[in-house]
Design a protein around this motif. Structure first.
Motif, PDB file in Angstrom:
ATOM      1  N   MET A   1      13.223   5.056   2.716  1.00  0.00           N
ATOM      2  CA  MET A   1      11.762   5.147   2.792  1.00  0.00           C
ATOM      3  C   MET A   1      11.289   4.488   4.069  1.00  0.00           C
ATOM      4  SD  MET A   1       8.998   3.938  -0.065  1.00  0.00           S
ATOM      5  CE  MET A   1       9.872   4.873  -1.291  1.00  0.00           C
ATOM      6  N   ARG A   2      10.247   5.084   4.694  1.00  0.00           N
ATOM      7  CA  ARG A   2       9.752   4.608   5.980  1.00  0.00           C
ATOM      8  C   ARG A   2       8.369   4.008   5.842  1.00  0.00           C
ATOM      9  NH1 ARG A   2      10.903   3.271   9.847  1.00  0.00           N
ATOM     10  NH2 ARG A   2       9.546   4.426  11.202  1.00  0.00           N
ATOM     11  N   PRO A   3       8.011   3.140   6.775  1.00  0.00           N
ATOM     12  CA  PRO A   3       6.632   2.676   6.799  1.00  0.00           C
ATOM     13  C   PRO A   3       5.677   3.844   6.967  1.00  0.00           C
ATOM     14  CG  PRO A   3       8.008   1.356   8.237  1.00  0.00           C
ATOM     15  CD  PRO A   3       8.843   2.504   7.791  1.00  0.00           C
ATOM     16  N   LEU A   4       4.569   3.803   6.259  1.00  0.00           N
ATOM     17  CA  LEU A   4       3.629   4.898   6.304  1.00  0.00           C
ATOM     18  C   LEU A   4       2.801   4.887   7.566  1.00  0.00           C
ATOM     19  CD1 LEU A   4       2.175   4.858   2.720  1.00  0.00           C
ATOM     20  CD2 LEU A   4       3.793   6.470   3.668  1.00  0.00           C
ATOM     21  N   ASP A   5       2.463   6.060   8.017  1.00  0.00           N
ATOM     22  CA  ASP A   5       1.423   6.132   9.005  1.00  0.00           C
ATOM     23  C   ASP A   5       0.109   6.313   8.276  1.00  0.00           C
ATOM     24  OD1 ASP A   5       1.866   9.592  10.079  1.00  0.00           O
ATOM     25  OD2 ASP A   5       1.156   8.724   8.219  1.00  0.00           O
ATOM     26  N   ILE A 107       1.233 -13.004  10.730  1.00  0.00           N
ATOM     27  CA  ILE A 107       0.079 -12.528  11.472  1.00  0.00           C
ATOM     28  C   ILE A 107       0.273 -11.079  11.888  1.00  0.00           C
ATOM     29  CG2 ILE A 107       1.016 -13.440  13.632  1.00  0.00           C
ATOM     30  CD1 ILE A 107      -2.697 -13.030  12.658  1.00  0.00           C
ATOM     31  N   PHE A 108       1.513 -10.719  12.269  1.00  0.00           N
ATOM     32  CA  PHE A 108       1.796  -9.338  12.641  1.00  0.00           C
ATOM     33  C   PHE A 108       1.754  -8.422  11.426  1.00  0.00           C
ATOM     34  CE2 PHE A 108       4.077 -11.735  16.023  1.00  0.00           C
ATOM     35  CZ  PHE A 108       3.313 -11.300  17.088  1.00  0.00           C
ATOM     36  N   LEU A 109       2.220  -8.933  10.286  1.00  0.00           N
ATOM     37  CA  LEU A 109       2.143  -8.144   9.060  1.00  0.00           C
ATOM     38  C   LEU A 109       0.692  -7.885   8.662  1.00  0.00           C
ATOM     39  CD1 LEU A 109       5.019  -9.820   7.004  1.00  0.00           C
ATOM     40  CD2 LEU A 109       4.916  -7.423   7.714  1.00  0.00           C
ATOM     41  N   LEU A 110      -0.146  -8.910   8.832  1.00  0.00           N
ATOM     42  CA  LEU A 110      -1.567  -8.729   8.526  1.00  0.00           C
ATOM     43  C   LEU A 110      -2.203  -7.696   9.461  1.00  0.00           C
ATOM     44  CD1 LEU A 110      -2.636 -12.443   7.907  1.00  0.00           C
ATOM     45  CD2 LEU A 110      -2.610 -10.613   6.203  1.00  0.00           C
ATOM     46  N   LEU A 111      -1.879  -7.792  10.743  1.00  0.00           N
ATOM     47  CA  LEU A 111      -2.413  -6.828  11.698  1.00  0.00           C
ATOM     48  C   LEU A 111      -1.901  -5.423  11.384  1.00  0.00           C
ATOM     49  CD1 LEU A 111      -2.101  -8.803  15.055  1.00  0.00           C
ATOM     50  CD2 LEU A 111      -4.216  -8.132  13.894  1.00  0.00           C
ATOM     51  N   ARG A 112      -0.622  -5.320  11.063  1.00  0.00           N
ATOM     52  CA  ARG A 112      -0.046  -4.019  10.721  1.00  0.00           C
ATOM     53  C   ARG A 112      -0.749  -3.417   9.509  1.00  0.00           C
ATOM     54  NH1 ARG A 112       1.325   0.082   8.618  1.00  0.00           N
ATOM     55  NH2 ARG A 112       3.347   0.824   7.942  1.00  0.00           N
ATOM     56  N   GLY A 113      -1.013  -4.265   8.502  1.00  0.00           N
ATOM     57  CA  GLY A 113      -1.660  -3.782   7.294  1.00  0.00           C
ATOM     58  C   GLY A 113      -3.089  -3.326   7.545  1.00  0.00           C
ATOM     59  N   VAL A 114      -3.859  -4.129   8.282  1.00  0.00           N
ATOM     60  CA  VAL A 114      -5.257  -3.793   8.539  1.00  0.00           C
ATOM     61  C   VAL A 114      -5.378  -2.561   9.434  1.00  0.00           C
ATOM     62  CG1 VAL A 114      -7.388  -4.592   9.616  1.00  0.00           C
ATOM     63  CG2 VAL A 114      -6.064  -6.153   8.190  1.00  0.00           C
ATOM     64  N   LEU A 115      -4.600  -2.532  10.523  1.00  0.00           N
ATOM     65  CA  LEU A 115      -4.677  -1.406  11.443  1.00  0.00           C
ATOM     66  C   LEU A 115      -4.177  -0.116  10.801  1.00  0.00           C
ATOM     67  CD1 LEU A 115      -3.427  -3.124  14.731  1.00  0.00           C
ATOM     68  CD2 LEU A 115      -5.773  -2.475  14.159  1.00  0.00           C
ATOM     69  N   ILE A 231       5.369  -2.041   4.368  1.00  0.00           N
ATOM     70  CA  ILE A 231       4.594  -1.085   3.572  1.00  0.00           C
ATOM     71  C   ILE A 231       3.732  -1.819   2.560  1.00  0.00           C
ATOM     72  CG2 ILE A 231       4.709   0.912   2.033  1.00  0.00           C
ATOM     73  CD1 ILE A 231       7.414   1.578   3.220  1.00  0.00           C
ATOM     74  N   TRP A 232       4.248  -2.923   1.986  1.00  0.00           N
ATOM     75  CA  TRP A 232       3.494  -3.686   1.001  1.00  0.00           C
ATOM     76  C   TRP A 232       2.186  -4.211   1.603  1.00  0.00           C
ATOM     77  CZ3 TRP A 232       2.218  -4.968  -3.671  1.00  0.00           C
ATOM     78  CH2 TRP A 232       1.618  -6.199  -3.939  1.00  0.00           C
ATOM     79  N   TYR A 233       2.271  -4.783   2.805  1.00  0.00           N
ATOM     80  CA  TYR A 233       1.063  -5.265   3.468  1.00  0.00           C
ATOM     81  C   TYR A 233       0.102  -4.105   3.734  1.00  0.00           C
ATOM     82  CZ  TYR A 233       2.096 -10.188   4.328  1.00  0.00           C
ATOM     83  OH  TYR A 233       2.298 -11.540   4.182  1.00  0.00           O
ATOM     84  N   TYR A 234       0.659  -2.979   4.075  1.00  0.00           N
ATOM     85  CA  TYR A 234      -0.158  -1.785   4.338  1.00  0.00           C
ATOM     86  C   TYR A 234      -0.964  -1.375   3.109  1.00  0.00           C
ATOM     87  CZ  TYR A 234      -0.909   3.282   4.868  1.00  0.00           C
ATOM     88  OH  TYR A 234      -1.443   4.542   4.890  1.00  0.00           O
ATOM     89  N   VAL A 235      -0.303  -1.304   1.951  1.00  0.00           N
ATOM     90  CA  VAL A 235      -0.998  -0.798   0.763  1.00  0.00           C
ATOM     91  C   VAL A 235      -1.929  -1.849   0.157  1.00  0.00           C
ATOM     92  CG1 VAL A 235       0.775   0.904   0.241  1.00  0.00           C
ATOM     93  CG2 VAL A 235       0.966  -1.368  -0.749  1.00  0.00           C
TER      94      VAL A 235
END
Length: 341
Positions: A1-5, A107-115, A231-235
């Motif tokens: 499974m890949r990180p979502l766009d 901090i990068f995970l937070l940015l990845r999730g928000v963006l 992906i978890w931070y993203y969702v």
């Protein structure tokens, strides 16, 4: 499974972002690394040959986003995040990665999730505000922004070829947007007002920008962060962001139409299916051919728009699509050839 766009599909290998040996585990490899992994295995598609069936799955999910009539794009994003969360939580528990991540990478995970989640919301809005073909084509401008951001933040080389592909992409987007100061006061096709068309295309461009920033952040984090955690931070952040926006704009409402409820379920299923199939394609085939075949999204978008919405794209859209696809394909072929040397 890949990180979502942002559209919910797996992230496509971006020509402007070189994923080297310090890329995230399970990340899409550049052609040279893919070749070193060996020859393609089983599970090849009878139609495309180079990758498994399912390349149209993300575009089918986009079709259902367009078909949903009484649900706001932000609410669709919230439902999508809930569906994805149900899949990711068991994976995190099984892999014992935790839910917070390494201290230096949070901090990068937070940015990845928000963006990433913002990009998803923008894309869903673009699908609802403008035509399916226009929104899909504009999303393919993401590699151009990826090249630029990788040069700025990661100090990667920005070659004259990258500049040429940037010009092609900008030309394609201009042909689709058709700004009045260049083309005169002509309304958008398909009976929609130009104002709504403009909002949709701006949202699609913004999606491409945020999606490119997300890829640069993933490259920056490297192997130190498990991609399931990404992906978890993203969702989770996407769900929180969607809920906050829905309460602000007052658009929260459960779909009363059974068909809309079905579409929401199908958006989740086909979005996840697109993840799985694209990941499998990368595992058994070189990244270059898969990136090129991903441009079939545009073909499916044109077909779906004509069949399901009786909306024939204008020649401006066709010309813009050719420019953007030529840019994306040229960048992928160049990287592929470089990796084969």
């Amino acid at each position: 499974m890949r990180p979502l766009d942002s559209s919910g599909a797996a992230e496509v290998p971006e020509p402007g972002l070189r994923l080297t040996d310090d890329a995230p585990q399970g990340a899409i490899e550049e052609p040279a690394a893919a070749e070193a992994a060996g020859t393609p295995g089983t599970g090849r598609c009878w139609l495309f040959g180079s990758s498994p069936c399912g390349l149209c799955a993300p575009q089918v999910a986009s079709l259902f986003v367009k078909k949903v009539q009484d649900v706001h794009a932000v609410e669709i994003s919230a439902f999508r995040c809930v569906f994805q969360m149900l899949v990711i939580i068991p994976c995190l528990i099984y892999r014992k990665t935790g839910f917070i991540g390494p201290k230096g990478q949070r901090i990068f995970l937070l940015l990845r999730g928000v963006l990433g989640s913002t990009a998803m919301i923008l894309l869903y809005y673009a699908f609802q505000a403008t035509s399916l073909a226009d929104a899909t084509v504009i999303t393919f401008s993401s590699p151009v922004f990826t090249s630029i951001f990788a040069c700025i933040f990661l100090k990667e080389k920005y070659s004259p070829w990258d500049a040429l592909f940037t010009v092609f992409t900008i030309t394609g987007v201009i042909l689709i947007v058709r700004p009045p100061f260049l083309f005169g006061a002509s309304p958008a096709g398909g009976g929609e007002s130009y104002s709504l068309h403009l909002k949709g295309t701006i949202a699609a461009v913004a999606h491409a920008v945020f999606g490119a920033l997300t890829l640069v952040i993933l490259r920056k984090m490297g192997k130190s962060v498990d991609y399931f955690l990404s992906i978890w931070y993203y969702v989770i952040l996407g769900l929180l962001e969607s809920i906050i926006i829905l309460f602000i704009i007052g658009e929260w409402s459960l779909p009363y139409c059974g068909l809309d409820r079905l579409f929401l379920i199908l958006i989740g299923l086909f979005g996840l299916g697109g993840q799985v199939f694209l990941t499998k394609a990368i595992q058994i085939e070189k990244a270059g051919p898969v990136a090129i075949m991903k441009t079939m999204d545009v073909v499916f978008a044109f077909i779906f728009q004509i069949i399901f919405f009786n909306d024939v794209p204008t020649w401006w859209t066709v010309g813009g699509a050719l420019c953007v696809i030529a840019s994306s394909t040229g960048a992928a072929v160049r990287k592929w050839c470089q990796g084969s040397k």
